[in-house]
Enzyme design. Structure first.
Site, PDB file in Angstrom:
ATOM      1  N   SER A  15      57.031  84.600  23.975  1.00 48.70           N
ATOM      2  CA  SER A  15      57.011  84.475  22.515  1.00 48.70           C
ATOM      3  C   SER A  15      56.846  83.009  22.155  1.00 48.70           C
ATOM      4  CB  SER A  15      58.344  84.983  21.946  1.00 48.70           C
ATOM      5  OG  SER A  15      58.452  84.715  20.573  1.00 48.70           O
ATOM      6  N   TYR A  23      67.725  85.911  21.663  1.00 52.05           N
ATOM      7  CA  TYR A  23      66.277  86.166  21.803  1.00 52.05           C
ATOM      8  C   TYR A  23      65.564  84.901  22.267  1.00 52.05           C
ATOM      9  CZ  TYR A  23      61.586  87.804  20.500  1.00 52.05           C
ATOM     10  OH  TYR A  23      60.258  88.181  20.514  1.00 52.05           O
ATOM     11  N   LYS A  70      63.704  84.343  25.900  1.00 48.10           N
ATOM     12  CA  LYS A  70      62.263  84.064  25.995  1.00 48.10           C
ATOM     13  C   LYS A  70      62.004  82.731  26.696  1.00 48.10           C
ATOM     14  CE  LYS A  70      60.824  87.897  24.136  1.00 48.10           C
ATOM     15  NZ  LYS A  70      60.033  88.858  24.903  1.00 48.10           N
TER      16      LYS A  70
HETATM   17  N1  LIG Z   1      56.146  91.148  17.164  1.00 46.98           N
HETATM   18  C1  LIG Z   1      56.241  89.848  17.337  1.00 46.98           C
HETATM   19  O1  LIG Z   1      56.181  89.055  16.388  1.00 46.98           O
HETATM   20  C2  LIG Z   1      56.376  89.287  18.716  1.00 46.98           C
HETATM   21  C3  LIG Z   1      56.052  87.932  18.906  1.00 46.98           C
HETATM   22  C4  LIG Z   1      56.190  87.400  20.171  1.00 46.98           C
HETATM   23  C5  LIG Z   1      56.623  88.190  21.209  1.00 46.98           C
HETATM   24  N2  LIG Z   1      56.929  89.491  20.994  1.00 46.98           N
HETATM   25  C6  LIG Z   1      57.380  90.267  22.140  1.00 46.98           C
HETATM   26  O2  LIG Z   1      56.486  91.328  22.361  1.00 46.98           O
HETATM   27  C7  LIG Z   1      57.142  92.395  23.026  1.00 46.98           C
HETATM   28  C8  LIG Z   1      56.819  93.709  22.331  1.00 46.98           C
HETATM   29  O3  LIG Z   1      57.402  93.697  21.048  1.00 46.98           O
HETATM   30  P1  LIG Z   1      56.732  94.357  19.769  1.00 46.98           P
HETATM   31  O4  LIG Z   1      56.659  93.306  18.746  1.00 46.98           O
HETATM   32  O5  LIG Z   1      55.514  95.101  20.148  1.00 46.98           O
HETATM   33  O6  LIG Z   1      57.866  95.334  19.255  1.00 46.98           O
HETATM   34  P2  LIG Z   1      58.154  96.873  19.540  1.00 46.98           P
HETATM   35  O7  LIG Z   1      59.512  97.121  18.997  1.00 46.98           O
HETATM   36  O8  LIG Z   1      57.022  97.698  19.088  1.00 46.98           O
HETATM   37  O9  LIG Z   1      58.181  96.916  21.131  1.00 46.98           O
HETATM   38  C9  LIG Z   1      59.318  96.674  21.914  1.00 46.98           C
HETATM   39  C10 LIG Z   1      59.413  97.830  22.860  1.00 46.98           C
HETATM   40  O10 LIG Z   1      60.453  97.603  23.813  1.00 46.98           O
HETATM   41  C11 LIG Z   1      61.114  98.833  23.994  1.00 46.98           C
HETATM   42  N3  LIG Z   1      62.433  98.634  24.566  1.00 46.98           N
HETATM   43  C12 LIG Z   1      63.566  98.177  23.974  1.00 46.98           C
HETATM   44  N4  LIG Z   1      64.575  98.177  24.845  1.00 46.98           N
HETATM   45  C13 LIG Z   1      64.083  98.645  26.022  1.00 46.98           C
HETATM   46  C14 LIG Z   1      64.640  98.882  27.300  1.00 46.98           C
HETATM   47  N5  LIG Z   1      65.939  98.649  27.557  1.00 46.98           N
HETATM   48  N6  LIG Z   1      63.817  99.370  28.281  1.00 46.98           N
HETATM   49  C15 LIG Z   1      62.526  99.618  28.030  1.00 46.98           C
HETATM   50  N7  LIG Z   1      61.946  99.426  26.830  1.00 46.98           N
HETATM   51  C16 LIG Z   1      62.719  98.941  25.843  1.00 46.98           C
HETATM   52  C17 LIG Z   1      61.147  99.468  22.622  1.00 46.98           C
HETATM   53  O11 LIG Z   1      61.430 100.844  22.678  1.00 46.98           O
HETATM   54  C18 LIG Z   1      59.749  99.149  22.135  1.00 46.98           C
HETATM   55  O12 LIG Z   1      58.808 100.116  22.523  1.00 46.98           O
HETATM   56  C19 LIG Z   1      58.630  92.034  23.025  1.00 46.98           C
HETATM   57  O13 LIG Z   1      59.000  91.519  24.280  1.00 46.98           O
HETATM   58  C20 LIG Z   1      58.722  90.958  21.974  1.00 46.98           C
HETATM   59  O14 LIG Z   1      59.793  90.088  22.181  1.00 46.98           O
HETATM   60  C21 LIG Z   1      56.797  90.055  19.770  1.00 46.98           C
END
Ligand SMILES: NC(=O)c1ccc[n+]([C@@H]2O[C@H](COP(=O)([O-])OP(=O)(O)OC[C@H]3O[C@@H](n4cnc5c(N)ncnc54)[C@H](O)[C@@H]3O)[C@@H](O)[C@H]2O)c1
Length: 265
Positions: free
Chosen positions: A147, A160, A164
């Site tokens: 992230s 968080y 990260k």
């Molecule tokens: N959306 C953003 O702005 C953003 C920015 C940078 C990084 N990220 C990272 O991207 C990744 C995906 O996030 P997203 O934004 O698509 O959100 P999202 O909520 O759609 O995806 C997160 C997924 O992780 C799953 N999850 C949670 N706990 C879990 C566990 N114990 N075991 C397996 N799966 C689990 C959830 O069910 C979900 O499907 C994350 O690691 C997040 O930190 C997101």
């Protein structure tokens, strides 16, 4: 393009509509990869993600996995190998980013939960995936979805942000030891993307920062971004596809910003 024909990709936390995991799998399905959808539960939403990938022409299997449990991470890799013969690309994407609280109010249990999923989960899966890749003898690619919060601090997200930053350390340490096996390990660092997780952050931070609405908060974010908009799942997916391609074979241990220039170090 069919750069990934015959290759198998596993993406943790990929069972949610509009999530980064779905976006990554769409890109690899379109480039010929066999896809393993994985999430805490393979519910109707995750089945829908899998079905859409099949409609794009991919061979797909769906496997439930709680990444905070090392045994389930091993079982995920084992089931991917049983379904498709190999694991070539493993993406640590599962993450929790919805626990927003000031530092002084964070409950130790919440801290532990976030670290267990975001950081320990990536470690357990890296071990399991790397063992399978080494046994397969053809190298592989491990990609950690970190992230912007891996490069800079954000308020009210201490666990968080720490998880990260830790993921980048895991990326570098793993890259050093796995290079000898032809396995590259890199992180991708996206800025804000309005997914399920991103949407919850929008609600919270728009209020915290005194914006009249989420729309006003997002408009301000766009105005401050050199490229004029927040991120999209397809931006992260494109970076993953490059990192998994032959062109990126000599790139390892990196933490690549995919942020429209919002983050530059
Ligand atoms: N959306 C953003 O702005 C953003 C920015 C940078 C990084 N990220 C990272 O991207 C990744 C995906 O996030 P997203 O934004 O698509 O959100 P999202 O909520 O759609 O995806 C997160 C997924 O992780 C799953 N999850 C949670 N706990 C879990 C566990 N114990 N075991 C397996 N799966 C689990 C959830 O069910 C979900 O499907 C994350 O690691 C997040 O930190 C997101």
């Amino acid at each position: 393009m069919s750069r990934f024909a015959g290759k198998t990709i596993v993406v943790t936390g990929s069972g949610k509509e509009k999530g980064l995991g779905q976006g990554i799998l769409r890109r690899f399905a379109d480039e010929g990869a066999n896809c393993v959808v994985s999430d805490l539960l393979i519910d109707a939403e995750a089945e829908g993600v899998a079905e859409e990938l099949r409609a794009r022409g991919a061979k797909v299997t769906a496997v439930a996995c709680d990444v905070s449990d090392p045994g389930q991470c091993q079982a995920l890799v084992d089931q991917a190998v049983a379904a498709f013969g190999t694991v070539d690309i493993f993406v640590n994407n599962a993450g929790i980013g919805f626990m927003m609280k000031p530092l002084l109010e964070v409950d130790p249990k919440d801290w532990a939960t976030v670290i267990a999923v975001n950081l320990s989960g990536a470690f357990y899966c890296t071990q399991a995936a790397a063992k399978a890749m080494i046994a397969g003898g053809k190298g592989g690619r491990i990609i950690n979805i970190a992230s912007q919060a891996a490069k800079t601090g954000f308020p009210h997200l201490p666990a968080y942000v720490s998880s990260k930053h830790g993921m980048v350390g895991l990326t570098r340490a793993s890259a050093l030891e796995l290079g000898a096996h032809g396995i590259t390990v890199n992180a991708v660092c996206p800025n804000h993307v309005t997914t399920g997780l991103g949407g919850q952050q929008n609600e919270y931070f728009s209020k915290l920062l005194g914006f009249d609405s989420v729309e006003a908060y997002l408009a301000n974010m766009s105005a401050k971004n050199p490229m004029g908009r927040p991120g999209l799942p397809s931006d992260t997916a494109a970076a993953c596809a490059w990192l998994a391609s032959q062109d990126a074979f000599y790139v390892t241990g990196e933490a690549l910003n995919v942020s429209g220039g919002e983050e530059m170090h």
